[in-house]
Design an enzyme around this catalytic site. Structure first.
Site, PDB file in Angstrom:
ATOM      1  N   HIS A  80       0.863  -1.188   0.000  1.00 43.73           N
ATOM      2  CA  HIS A  80       0.000   0.000   0.000  1.00 43.73           C
ATOM      3  C   HIS A  80       0.893   1.230   0.000  1.00 43.73           C
ATOM      4  O   HIS A  80       1.745   1.354   0.878  1.00 43.73           O
ATOM      5  CB  HIS A  80      -0.908   0.012   1.234  1.00 43.73           C
ATOM      6  N   TYR A 210      -8.939   8.917   4.595  1.00 40.74           N
ATOM      7  CA  TYR A 210      -9.220   9.695   5.807  1.00 40.74           C
ATOM      8  C   TYR A 210     -10.228  10.767   5.421  1.00 40.74           C
ATOM      9  O   TYR A 210      -9.944  11.610   4.567  1.00 40.74           O
ATOM     10  CB  TYR A 210      -7.936  10.356   6.312  1.00 40.74           C
TER      11      TYR A 210
END
Ligand code: APR
Length: 400
Positions: A80, A210
């Site tokens: 990632h 986020y």
């Protein structure tokens, strides 16, 4: 055993706790020929099923790879290297894997890592005792401390190691064995509470996301191809029962602005856990023959996924101190254990604190809150537009 003292077992190192800290340390010591015993309160099934963290930093992958403990993560881990920030102004992506030192995360569920580490420790002939809680740690200022524990059948166990590694986490007993006057404890309640969720659903986007929202933070993180981790900021004191699946998905879609960025992949919520954001650091993280590792040494908020990575970092440093101390009596590195770990722990704490302020607006509508919310927007804008800020973010986000 009534009337007769329980016979003591001597060994070189007793490790309390079989989480990432205890298992990595145990495997490193075993590989160096050090006799050690790991005593773990829970059952093997419990520790191997406990879903916790899953974002491994490059340093963690290095430690595991160099010590032959990374077969599982190298096979099934997912790289990632990008994270997304969603705000009222829109979404921006940071390809942190090509920023800073160019390091990416490896996503590998912690329960899989724990399973691998247990198997490896046992395959190497390690003495790992499940359902055997440590009940006392004494004599830390002598050269033969005593660790008492209770075996699964209730019998008392007395262990007499040369050194004790406290890897028993935030609720463990090791950190209580340090006298209050022997260490300074730094504490902070960040005033933020998350509802941590595990959903039986594939991830809704390629990146960690986020979402900064005036109604509260929301987060999205991959775990496995069919399990996804979500977080929702909730008021302090909230109960998981207040959040049935329908309410969870509606609020996640609202804060993730699914109407603008695409729907979330929904599924049954498998786990709901309330996490109050607290941090604490003990200084020093050693006392006599006791050395604290991981959450036993200090708590860090999950905002930057640092906990398991700090545990592995400290386990390697402690192993590098214990082996020469036991092999040749050279205790130089051992006496520096705390001094070597604490600067890294504080740097991770600082970044985690910065992330909490970045992601969570202040409560209320007074002048102070309005000012802090404007600061939050300025930080996000700086992160969106400044390459130097992005490099600094990437170094701290993945680094240890
Ligand atoms: N005796 C023996 N074992 C104990 C005792 C005890 N008295 N008390 C707790 N334990 C065990 C727990 O059951 C747990 O398996 O100690 C272990 C501690 O493991 P973790 O809580 O995972 O802590 P650590 O290894 O430091 O890992 C730190 O990993 O769990 C993630 O993200 C989480 O930040 C955390 C990181």
């Amino acid at each position: 055993m009534s009337g007769t003292a329980v016979p003591a077992e001597s060994t070189e190192v007793v490790i309390a706790g079989a989480g990432p800290a205890g298992l990595v340390l145990g495997n490193l010591l075993l590989a160096a020929g050090v006799r050690c015993i790991i005593v773990e309160r829970q059952s093997r099934a419990h520790v191997e099923e406990r879903a916790r963290a899953g974002f491994l930093a490059a340093n963690t992958v290095r430690v595991l790879t160099e010590n032959g403990l990374a077969d599982g993560l190298l096979k099934d881990g997912q790289q990632h290297d990008t994270c997304a920030f969603r705000t009222d102004a829109g979404e921006f992506l940071l390809n942190y894997g090509s920023l800073g030192r160019g390091e990416a995360h490896t996503v590998y569920p912690q329960q899989h890592l724990v399973r691998d580490l247990v198997a490896e420790f046992l395959a190497r002939g390690g003495d790992l005792r499940f359902e055997t809680p440590v009940t006392g740690i004494t004599g830390l200022t002598t050269d033969r401390p005593e660790v008492t524990a209770q075996s699964p059948d209730g019998a008392a166990i007395r262990l007499r190691p040369r050194f004790v590694a406290g890897c028993d986490g935030r609720h463990g007993i090791a950190r209580t064995a340090v006298p209050a006057e022997a260490a300074r404890r730094y504490r902070r309640d960040h005033g933020v509470t998350w509802l941590a969720l595990l959903a039986a659903a594939p991830q809704s986007m390629a990146a960690v996301a986020y979402a900064v929202h005036e109604d509260g933070f929301a987060g999205h993180m991959a775990r496995t191809p069919d399990i996804t981790r979500y977080y929702l900021q909730v008021p302090r004191g909230e109960s998981p029962a207040d959040w049935p699946d329908t309410r969870v998905w509606a609020e996640l879609a609202h804060r993730m602005r699914a109407d603008r960025h695409g729907p979330l992949h929904e599924g049954p919520i498998l786990e709901r856990r309330i996490v109050d954001m607290n941090s604490d650091v003990l200084d020093p993280i050693q006392y006599g023959r006791l050395f604290l590792v991981g959450d036993a040494a200090g708590l860090i908020s999950p905002a930057a996924a640092k906990g398991a990575n700090l545990a592995v970092m400290a386990a390697e440093i402690l192993a590098e101190g214990l082996v020469p101390a036991l092999r040749s009596g050279d205790e130089q590195r051992l006496t520096r254990y705390s001094a070597d770990c604490l600067p890294r722990i504080w740097r991770a704490q600082e970044f985690s604190h910065w992330m909490i302020d970045l992601l969570h607006g202040p409560a209320g509508t007074g002048d102070d809150a309005v000012f802090l919310r404007a600061l939050q927007q300025a930080r996000l804008e700086s992160l969106r537009t400044s390459r130097r800020h992005q490099d600094h973010f990437a170094e701290n986000y993945v680094g240890i």
